[in-house]
Design a protein around this motif. Structure first.
Motif, short mmCIF file in Angstrom:
data_model
loop_
_atom_site.label_atom_id
_atom_site.label_comp_id
_atom_site.label_asym_id
_atom_site.label_seq_id
_atom_site.Cartn_x
_atom_site.Cartn_y
_atom_site.Cartn_z
N ALA A 298 -34.79 26.81 -55.05
CA ALA A 298 -33.88 26.29 -56.08
C ALA A 298 -33.04 25.14 -55.52
CB ALA A 298 -32.97 27.41 -56.58
N SER A 299 -32.62 25.26 -54.26
CA SER A 299 -31.83 24.21 -53.64
C SER A 299 -32.65 22.93 -53.48
CB SER A 299 -31.32 24.68 -52.27
OG SER A 299 -30.51 23.71 -51.67
N GLU A 300 -33.91 23.08 -53.06
CA GLU A 300 -34.79 21.92 -52.94
C GLU A 300 -35.10 21.33 -54.32
OE1 GLU A 300 -36.35 20.33 -49.96
OE2 GLU A 300 -34.44 21.25 -49.43
N GLN A 301 -35.15 22.19 -55.33
CA GLN A 301 -35.40 21.69 -56.68
C GLN A 301 -34.28 20.76 -57.14
OE1 GLN A 301 -38.33 22.58 -58.45
NE2 GLN A 301 -37.68 20.83 -59.68
N GLN A 302 -33.08 21.03 -56.69
CA GLN A 302 -31.95 20.15 -57.01
C GLN A 302 -32.17 18.75 -56.42
OE1 GLN A 302 -28.22 21.89 -55.86
NE2 GLN A 302 -28.49 23.70 -57.14
N ILE A 303 -32.74 18.70 -55.21
CA ILE A 303 -33.04 17.41 -54.60
C ILE A 303 -34.13 16.70 -55.40
CG2 ILE A 303 -33.85 16.23 -52.52
CD1 ILE A 303 -32.71 18.50 -50.87
N VAL A 304 -35.16 17.46 -55.77
CA VAL A 304 -36.23 16.90 -56.61
C VAL A 304 -35.65 16.27 -57.87
CG1 VAL A 304 -38.25 17.45 -58.03
CG2 VAL A 304 -38.00 18.50 -55.77
#
Length: 345
Positions: A298-304
């Protein structure tokens, strides 16, 4: 390459020209070979960066008695390492939190298999000691140096957002570290968004101070990324499991022996001992192995989503599709607090 006098500011970063960190956005050439360790019929092809996993494992004694071979290839930064994984030339390699986003956006054949969580004090926006800027909101209308597509770029976007600003409220100068340092030193930019060990070096040698850090803004994650074909091979998958376990033990060793590792790291990279130790205590030694779990995804999805929104990647996508959690085991959650040596150096 033309011969020309080296500007004093650029000269500060010469020892680091081979240490463009995993989070850097610039692509580079094919990796260069740097030897083989271990024995046996199985070879694990590992992508690395100067002063990275090979140096860490060697210093910690984790390359002793390898039951398989590791063939090392050295890359200038994370993006070309991931290009090699996508091409099948490398089985696994370590990168920061941003290169997998760009690789996945390009539909590369990669899988994130392991993670670490570090303090983010080294992810910083720097200003000169005499600058009137005291808080991120004052960056409105200012010029900021940053490496495009790097973890520092995301940290800058996130820090501006937290301050009620957007990238359009400032002038972003897309510069790699040596050029950024020169611009920063000469007053051509008002601020510089960068990462360790450049942060530690600038604080020590470039009259810099920290305006804000990535603490509470970025996720502090780094990853081991593997080729799906290697994961589909039973013997290579077993070697990958062993390899990630060795990295975890080596990181535990670093936390307990920061001075020993700093000296080894400095010797490997050309960093001054003082700067290496500061970077270890500020960021590099604080990493703790964590699961690549739903929270990490979910945290990486925010970067995406952040990069897609400003059109730095061509599309949004599900980051979870590029994760293989089989090696999570009983590792702690990705949000587990990093280690600390006390007050950031």
């Amino acid at each position: 390459m033309r011969a020309r006098p080296i500007a004093p500011a650029a000269a500060l970063l010469l020892p680091l020209t081979l240490l463009l960190a995993a989070c850097e956005g610039a692509s580079g050439a094919q990796g260069t070979g740097s030897g083989t360790d271990g024995k046996g019929s199985l070879t694990l092809n590992v992508g690395d960066q100067k002063g990275g996993s090979e140096a860490l494992l060697r210093a910690a004694g984790e390359l002793d008695d390898l039951p398989y071979k590791i063939k090392w290839s050295t890359f200038t930064s994370g993006p070309p390492l991931l290009e090699a994984i996508n091409a099948g030339a490398v089985d696994v390699g370590g990168v920061g939190n941003t290169p997998p986003v760009f690789a996945a956006a390009a539909k590369s054949k990669i899988k994130v298999i392991a993670g670490t969580h570090s303090r983010s004090d080294g992810e910083a926006i720097l200003v000169k000691k005499g600058s009137p800027l005291k808080r991120p909101a004052q960056l409105k209308g200012k010029s900021i140096a940053v490496a495009q597509g790097s973890s520092a770029h995301f940290q800058l976007i996130a820090s501006l957002k937290k301050a009620g600003l957007t990238p359009k409220d400032a002038t972003l100068n897309y510069l790699q570290p040596a050029d950024a340092l020169a611009a920063f030193t000469r007053g051509k930019v008002d601020a510089w968004a960068v990462w360790d060990p450049y942060t530690s070096q600038a604080l020590d040698q470039a009259d810099a101070r920290v305006l804000t850090t990535g603490q509470g803004v970025v996720n502090g994650l780094s990853f081991q990324v593997a080729a799906p074909a290697a994961l589909d091979d039973k013997k290579k998958a077993a070697a990958l499991k062993d390899y990630t376990e060795r990295l975890r033990r080596a990181q535990n060793w670093v936390f307990k022996h920061p001075g020993v590792w700093a000296k080894a790291w400095a010797k490997e990279t050309g960093l001054p001992d003082k700067v290496a130790l500061a970077a270890v205590k500020r960021t590099r030694g604080t990493a703790v192995a964590v699961a690549v779990d739903k929270a990490a995804i979910a945290s990486e999805q925010q970067i995406v989503d952040s990069f897609a929104a400003v059109k730095l990647i061509p599309r949004s996508f599900r980051f979870g599709d590029f994760v293989d959690p089989r090696f999570n085991g009983d590792l702690p959650p990705s949000g587990t607090a990093p280690r600390t040596y006390g007050k950031a150096q």
